[in-house]
Design a protein around this motif. Structure first.
Motif, PDB file in Angstrom:
ATOM      1  N   MET A 124       0.813  -1.212   0.000  1.00 36.99           N
ATOM      2  CA  MET A 124       0.000   0.000   0.000  1.00 36.99           C
ATOM      3  C   MET A 124       0.848   1.264   0.000  1.00 36.99           C
TER       4      MET A 124
ATOM      5  N   GLN B 228      -3.556   8.584   2.426  1.00 33.70           N
ATOM      6  CA  GLN B 228      -2.792   7.631   3.248  1.00 33.70           C
ATOM      7  C   GLN B 228      -3.712   6.928   4.241  1.00 33.70           C
TER       8      GLN B 228
ATOM      9  N   ARG C  45      -5.574   4.263   2.552  1.00 35.17           N
ATOM     10  CA  ARG C  45      -4.713   3.113   2.252  1.00 35.17           C
ATOM     11  C   ARG C  45      -4.467   2.282   3.509  1.00 35.17           C
TER      12      ARG C  45
ATOM     13  N   LEU D 112      -5.481   6.114  -6.283  1.00 35.75           N
ATOM     14  CA  LEU D 112      -6.072   5.082  -5.430  1.00 35.75           C
ATOM     15  C   LEU D 112      -6.945   4.124  -6.227  1.00 35.75           C
TER      16      LEU D 112
ATOM     17  N   ASP E 151      -4.579   1.783  -7.729  1.00 37.41           N
ATOM     18  CA  ASP E 151      -4.129   0.854  -6.683  1.00 37.41           C
ATOM     19  C   ASP E 151      -5.148  -0.249  -6.463  1.00 37.41           C
TER      20      ASP E 151
END
Lengths: 311, 218
Positions: free
Chosen positions: A138, A155, A158, A189, A192
């Motif tokens: 992450m 953050q 995550r 994100l 991700d």
């Protein structure tokens, strides 16, 4: 994490009643109900629809945070909730991963403690290895001793995702997880999340009211309006073959007209509309045949309008 | 100088605060997180000692706990303990008087804990007890600590109800506030001054620490 073939199916009803503010309008009770049913496998499924239509409520019911009035929730063929059989597995035993819009990271714990929270029964060395793996995955390396107040929104989310992945959930529910973040962070994100979904294909439901996000993220899309399912299908089906006027409207089609079929054959259809006159359109080969005299709704995509100067 | 009142006051208020915190925490959680029939009545009942005169509170307790009172008879017959005019009576008076001062800030603090944090913990596989222990109480602890200190201060200063239930028996039930009253009545100004000084210093430090507790990082 092993590859899962978990499926999720459910049929849920929830009747919400609340007193309306004005008694003068006649009824002292008004309500909103959710009545939704569909099944999904390990595809990335997006729940899309305008705000206040019951998308978050649906996730809350699926995860057990809110108890439905009727229906069932089946994860991997096993009932976790069934009102007729009286089954209601406690939230803690459902192995549901959940991301909240406001992150819900524990403010009194460090990043490390947050991620390790759900796996504290494992031996210490295993916890450490797993947390380190997730920190790496992450992109949170070096932040493990920070408190959430020292992190940015991206953050924090995550950390929340790492925390939930640590417990190896069977299904993953995301309730507008990126809507409080700015554009660049959101894009990163989303990428991700798709990479992670590729690596660990967990059955995923992603709630959003953002059209672009629905298009980018959804392999399958469920369009929800007013507590009901308007359409459920692959991204292509939903975006290019909207089933209802509402779906077309939510998907950004601006030019929607009503008309009557004048004539139709296998490939084209001629539609009569008072403002436009006669419109000729190609029929999708998989579409059901049209019959003359049928009343229909049709939309015109602006990018497909061509203006030709006739000399 | 006789330090018995000081010793008794500490013993009574520590015991009373202990019960206020244990029972009050359960009540505060119930009030903050659960909906049930009669919640409003229970709330009003717990808060009563804040508004009714301490002597009235003491009178109720006396009627309830006295030898012929329903609770008093139960304790006397079944357990062989008498409550009124003993230090135990002072503890009960201090407990009832201090309970609302604990419940109020504790309830507000629990209500202030984001429910999604508790839900997140449940979703991560935690039992209700684990959620309470690792999320709710740690996040509400400043309110709980402030409430405990306020309850302790209230228990220390308890006068009216204590006088009614436990009486004023020097060396047995005479707490600090009652000893001050006694000293003034007897014209013992020096004694009164010393005791008043102790109480004032104590109350000031309590408020100072409450203010420190209510500051925090998250």
């Amino acid at each position: 994490m092993e590859r899962s073939d978990v499926s999720l199916s459910f049929s849920l009803k929830k009747h919400l009643h609340f007193r309306s503010r004005s008694r003068a309008e006649g009824s002292d009770k008004s309500g909103f109900s959710v009545d939704i049913e569909f099944s999904t496998g390990e595809e990335f499924t997006v729940l899309f629809g305008p705000s206040g239509t019951g998308k978050s409520l649906l996730l809350n019911m699926l995860s057990g945070i809110v108890k439905p009035d009727e229906g069932f929730v089946r994860v991997d063929g096993r009932d976790v909730f069934n009102s007729t059989a009286g089954i209601d597995i406690p939230i803690r035993d459902r192995r549901t991963g959940y991301l909240f819009q406001d992150y819900a990271v524990f403010p009194h714990m460090t990043v490390f403690e947050n991620i390790a929270y759900g796996i504290d029964r494992l031996p210490r060395s295993k916890i450490k290895a797993k947390v380190e793996e997730l920190l790496e995955l992450m992109r949170l390396g070096g932040l493990e001793n920070r408190f959430p107040i020292e992190l940015s929104g991206g953050q924090k989310q995550r950390v929340a995702l790492a925390r939930t992945l640590a417990t190896e959930p069977k299904v993953l529910f995301l309730d507008e997880p990126f809507s409080a973040l700015d554009y660049q962070v959101r894009e990163k994100l989303r990428a991700d999340l798709l990479i992670i979904h590729e690596r660990y294909p967990i059955t995923t439901l992603f709630v959003t009211h953002d059209l672009e996000e629905a298009f980018i993220m959804g392999e399958k899309i469920a369009v929800i309006n007013n507590g009901r399912l308007e359409q459920f299908g692959t991204r292509e089906e939903v975006f290019y073959k909207p089933k209802t006027r509402n779906v077309a409207k939510f998907l950004g089609v601006r030019n929607i007209f009503s008309g009557r079929v004048v004539s139709a054959d296998g490939t084209t259809v001629t539609i009569e509309n008072p403002e436009l006159g006669e419109v000729k359109a190609l029929v999708h080969p998989e579409e059901r045949p049209f019959a003359a005299g049928e009343k229909i709704t049709f939309g015109i995509r602006p990018e497909e309008i061509m203006v030709i100067l006739r000399i | 100088m006789d330090i018995f009142p000081l010793y008794l006051t500490l013993k009574v208020s520590v015991t009373a605060t202990f019960f206020s915190v244990i029972i009050g925490l359960g009540l505060a959680y119930l009030m903050a997180r659960k909906g049930f029939w009669g919640k409003g009545v229970l709330d009003a009942l717990i808060m009563q000692p804040l508004v009714i005169p301490p002597t009235v509170l003491g009178y109720y307790l006396l009627v309830l706990l006295g030898r012929s009172g329903p609770l008093g008879r139960f304790f006397e017959d079944k357990l062989g303990v008498s409550i009124v005019f003993t230090w135990k009576g002072a503890v009960i008076a201090a407990f009832v008087a201090s309970l609302p001062l604990f419940v109020r800030p504790a309830r507000a603090a629990i209500e202030g804990v984001d429910r999604n944090l508790e839900n997140a913990a449940r979703l991560l596989g935690k039992t209700e007890w684990e959620v309470l222990k690792t999320i709710t109480i740690p996040l509400a602890w400043r309110g709980i600590a402030a409430g405990s200190v306020m309850a302790f201060a209230r228990a220390t200063g308890e006068f009216g109800a204590t006088l009614m239930v436990a009486g004023n028996i020097p060396g047995l039930t005479q707490t600090l506030p009652i000893a001050i009253y006694d000293a003034v009545q007897m014209g013992n100004t020096k004694m009164a001054n010393i005791l008043v000084g102790i109480i004032t210093l104590f109350s000031f430090s309590v408020l100072y620490f409450v203010n420190r507790f209510t500051r925090g990082r998250y």
